[in-house]
Design an enzyme around this catalytic site. Sequence first.
Site, short mmCIF file in Angstrom:
data_model
loop_
_atom_site.label_atom_id
_atom_site.label_comp_id
_atom_site.label_asym_id
_atom_site.label_seq_id
_atom_site.Cartn_x
_atom_site.Cartn_y
_atom_site.Cartn_z
N ARG A 7 46.21 51.59 53.07
CA ARG A 7 47.46 50.93 52.66
C ARG A 7 48.30 50.61 53.89
O ARG A 7 48.57 51.48 54.73
CB ARG A 7 48.24 51.84 51.71
N ARG A 47 47.32 44.86 48.33
CA ARG A 47 47.19 46.18 48.95
C ARG A 47 45.91 46.86 48.46
O ARG A 47 45.45 46.61 47.35
CB ARG A 47 48.40 47.05 48.61
N ASP A 54 48.06 51.36 45.65
CA ASP A 54 49.49 51.59 45.42
C ASP A 54 49.60 52.68 44.37
O ASP A 54 49.02 52.56 43.28
CB ASP A 54 50.16 50.30 44.94
N ASP A 62 52.43 55.05 42.38
CA ASP A 62 53.84 55.29 42.09
C ASP A 62 54.00 56.47 41.13
O ASP A 62 53.21 56.62 40.18
CB ASP A 62 54.49 54.06 41.45
#
Length: 264
Positions: free
Chosen positions: A200, A209, A212, A214
Site C-alpha cells: 500500500r 491501491r 485498504d 478500515d
Amino acid sequence: MKIEITALEVTTTHGVLPSEKVRPQPFLFDITLQADCEDAALKDDLGETVNYSLVCALVEKVATAKSYNLIESLARECALAIMEKFDRVTAATVRVSKPQAPVNAKFGNISVTYSAERNRVYLSLGSSQGDRERTIKSALAKLNALRGVRVVRTSSMIKTAPEGGVAKNEFINCAAELDCFLSPRALLDKIHTIEAHLGRVRDERWADRTIDIDIIFFGDKVIAEDGLAVPHPLYSSRGFVTRPLKELCPEKICPLSHRAVKDM
C-alpha cells in the site's frame, strides 16, 4: 460478573539490574476479571465459570517462564495470556507489585497496572491492484496471526466500481469480524503495518491501491482522535462497505446513528 484475585505472590526474577536477573524477589499480582458467569451462578457449576485456580497457575507460569526488564511488560503479558486462555473473560486487569524494588527511597510499594478488553470489531477490506483476492486473503491471514486478534468470520467477496473519481480499476471488497483485545490505536497501527507489507502506497487519496483496511466498528465505542474515527465516518454511504456488513452483522446497531446495519 467481576472476579478478583488479590495478592497472588510469585517469587521470581524480573528487573533491569543484573542482580535482579539472578536473585529472586517476591512479586504480587492483583487480577480483576470481567466474565460472563451467569450460568455458573444459576447452575452452581464450575464448568460455566472461570476456574480461579487455573488463572493463578497461568499467571505463575507466565511470571516464571522468562525474565522481563520491566513489570510493565510482565503485566501486559499476564493480561493477554488470560484473555487468550479464557474465552469467557471479557476484560482483564493485572496489577503487578514489586515491593522490594531496588529504589533508593523509602516507599510502601511500586506497581504497574495493565488492562485488556475483548471487543467485537468489524473491518472493511478492499483491493484494486494486482491479485486482488489473494491480497485480501493475505491481509486476513496477517490479521489472524496478530497477538490479540482472531478473525472470526468473513463475508463474501464482491466486485464494485471505483468511487471518488481517482481510482480506475474495479475493486474487490469484503468485511471481516474480529475478536480483538488490542486497543483501537494498537489495532490501527498493526493494520497500517500490514497494508505497507502488502504494497500500500499512500500518495493520492481515492487512488487505486493493493489493499485498504478500515475499522468500521470497534465494539460500541465512539472514537474521535487524530487519525482514528470510529465508527468510520463514511461507511454508511458506501455500498461496498455496507453490503458485506449486512451479510456479517445485519442486526448490529451503529453507536452513532443508532440504526441497524440492515437498514443502511
